[in-house]
Enzyme design. Sequence first.
Site, mmCIF file in Angstrom:
data_model
loop_
_atom_site.group_PDB
_atom_site.id
_atom_site.type_symbol
_atom_site.label_atom_id
_atom_site.label_comp_id
_atom_site.label_asym_id
_atom_site.label_seq_id
_atom_site.Cartn_x
_atom_site.Cartn_y
_atom_site.Cartn_z
ATOM 1 N N ASP A 89 -6.309 -1.483 5.395
ATOM 2 C CA ASP A 89 -5.972 -2.549 4.449
ATOM 3 C C ASP A 89 -6.367 -3.929 4.967
ATOM 4 O O ASP A 89 -5.912 -4.947 4.440
ATOM 5 C CB ASP A 89 -4.462 -2.533 4.172
ATOM 6 N N ASP A 133 -1.106 -0.835 6.513
ATOM 7 C CA ASP A 133 -1.086 -0.284 7.868
ATOM 8 C C ASP A 133 -1.891 -1.109 8.859
ATOM 9 O O ASP A 133 -1.957 -0.791 10.031
ATOM 10 C CB ASP A 133 -1.571 1.165 7.882
ATOM 11 N N ASP A 184 0.867 -1.175 0.000
ATOM 12 C CA ASP A 184 0.000 0.000 0.000
ATOM 13 C C ASP A 184 0.907 1.228 0.000
ATOM 14 O O ASP A 184 1.896 1.271 0.731
ATOM 15 C CB ASP A 184 -0.891 -0.002 1.238
#
Length: 835
Positions: A721, A717, A517
């Site tokens: 996510d 994180d 991410d």
Amino acid sequence: MKETTVQIDGMMSIFDDAGVEKQLKRRDGVVRVDANFLSGTATIAYDETQVSPDDIKTFIAECGYHCRGEVVPAHVCEPGKPNATPTVRAMEQQGHAVPLSPTPSAVKPVEEKIKAEAPPTPPVAKPLEEKVKAEAQPPASGVKAEDHAGHKTEEMAQDKAEMAQEMGHGMGESMDAMVRDMRNRFFVTLALAVLIYLYAPMFQQLTGIALPTPFGISKELLGFLLTTPAVLYGGWVFYIGAWRALKNGVANMAVLVSLSVLAGYLFSVGATFFFTAEVFYEAVAVLLVFILLGHWLEMRARAGASKAVQSLLSLAPPKATVIRNGQPVEVPTSEVVMGDIVMIRPGDKLPVDGEVVEGESNVDESMITGESMPVRKVVGDKVIGATINKTGTFRFRATKVGAETALAQIVKLVQAAQNSKAPSQRLADSAAQVLTISAIVFGIATFAVWYWVAAATLVFAMLLAITVVVIACPDALGLATPMAIMVASGKGAQNGILFKDATALEEAGRLQAIIFDKTGTLTIGQPQVVEVFADGKPVDVKELLRLVASLEQSSEHPLAQAVIEKAKADGVTLSAPSNFEAIPGQGARATVDGRTVLAGNRKLMDENRIALDGLNERAQALEQRGNTVVYSAVDGSPGGLIAIADAIRPNAKQAIDQLAALGIEVAMLTGDNQGTANLVAKALGIKTVFAEVQPGQKAERVKEMQARGLRVGMVGDGINDAPALAQAEVGIAIGAGTDVAMETADVVLMKSDPFDVIGTVILSRATRRKMRQNLWWAAGYNVIAFPVAAGALYPLTGWLLSPEVAALSMSGSTLIVVANALLLKRVKMSDSAAS
């Protein structure tokens, strides 16, 4: 459902933990049990409506072991009260109702009863207990010392008496104490074996010396008198271990040792008193010496595997200085409650987690996060318990105490990972159990073939049968995987990498693709100034930053805060602005030290007829790189440009490059527009980009890569996510060090550093290699050892393996497995792919 990790004293063989698991799983209300004889702990999930912590202690006692209580860091929780967390105590003291824990991932306190009958020490290794005892405060007034832990002295004595009867090593011994006990048994047995050997026929044949026996007694009777204490004292731990194993429905190494030693001893006793046959007391004694030597060395090596966790358990300081009634007061760390103001001086260890409210300093967090450089802490910053203050003096408000601290949660995660079992370990455990039974069957078959078929003497057939039973080494097979898991998980914890279970540790090395991410993972996750440009007319770079940052002090815009943070980081002294005016959609205007300053977007410059002149090309170049540009003017003239962006983390590019070198495909996932995403991906060298992805769509992108036949890891994180982390084969959460109880992720990186993903993969691959090496060695050894011990070479070569040599071979096989796993401590977490 609740989960706890408890200390179990007395487990010394690979199937001791299997016996505990087998017995506890039969109990109603016990959902899951993962025991680990290497660490002497068990992680137990249970339904608190059906099972109490007191029941758990009883269940473990019925297995023949002693439950010392929940595993918690020393000093952080009250000795004797590990389950009444300081948070709860603080609320009770303040008259508040105590709520249930809002998150299942938080460390769950185990009810008071699990320690109600245990000695008043934290359930960690014995050296830590002794340290706590030495530093513990007397009980509060009105409470008798003997009642301090919730039970009477008589009850403690009763527990000790019970354990003295049940455990071969004695009551409540730690691994270090068990190592010392095994050493003592070895030396005592060795001394007796030397005396036995001096009167044995073999000694007379080799030296021609026939020593006279004392008082004229027979050599057989002397052998009995010397061998009996050696067999009883030296072998007692194995007999007790065998009894417990059989009681719990398993067969372990202790069963094999007990069978071989007692068979030889009892046969010799019979030949001494009841029938005429050759005795082999010296063989029994020397066999026991080699078995004890091997187990002593093995246990010393095994003790080294748990050093990482033991060091975590002892990190917290025993005392804390808190402000009570306006005065600093020194109290035990376990008595710090939420909301306390804690005073920290240079060199002090922080007792609990909190937030700085006064002062500033540099704090060494390496013992928790693995970050080598001290971290600057100012008012408002979070601090972590067990870290070390380096320079200044500051005060912080306690926000997490007791079992809620980062240290306690880390210990919980590491213990759970070490106790969990990878698929390969379960297979190895089953094979080792079959091997143990096979050794007994094969030993009986060896005796039958040599005695009845080959017409060998009774003593010859007996010795070969004993040799077969002794040489089998289920310990090597059973240790192959858990030893590697234990060392690797401890190594990871020391470097800020927390594996939640053994499967994650094993699977991380098999990943073929990893999705990152972008925001907060590859980038820092907050706007930062990446460039300040000024041509010196009318101001230089430093003065431009000072003027604009001074103006932005009156703004609450995120970009304004980024400019202010940059000025502070550069040591720029700011001035108070006057006549501040926020201009919606454009920026702001103010007077700073008598100069009129404008800061905002291009429209603000156009509205105020500021000719940007040569700044246009520079601004366009900055914007093309994905930056947000703040234009500025001073006294009506163009001042310069400040470029702001969500900066890429310093190690992100190196991490991506090394992952590619390791043969792993890297992809980036973000909600940003395609243009910005492509710019970041290009800077990092990432070819696969998923842009404009909503949080609910992230898991779908993971599925896309899995549909290509790839084993996919997801790095995020751990909150936004979560669906993608759950979908991936291995979910890796990047945390800030205090929020480590992330439910979805399989691996937690304590530092917000994507480079630790490299360490995760390298450590996992090294662990898998050690597992394979150990399993192949253990399997190969046993395949060769059985026929050799059974005398298969004797008809052709006349060569036989003695029980003593078989015992040495068995112990050596286990030591090789243990030593090979300990080599994981030398793995370099930042190795390049080439190395």
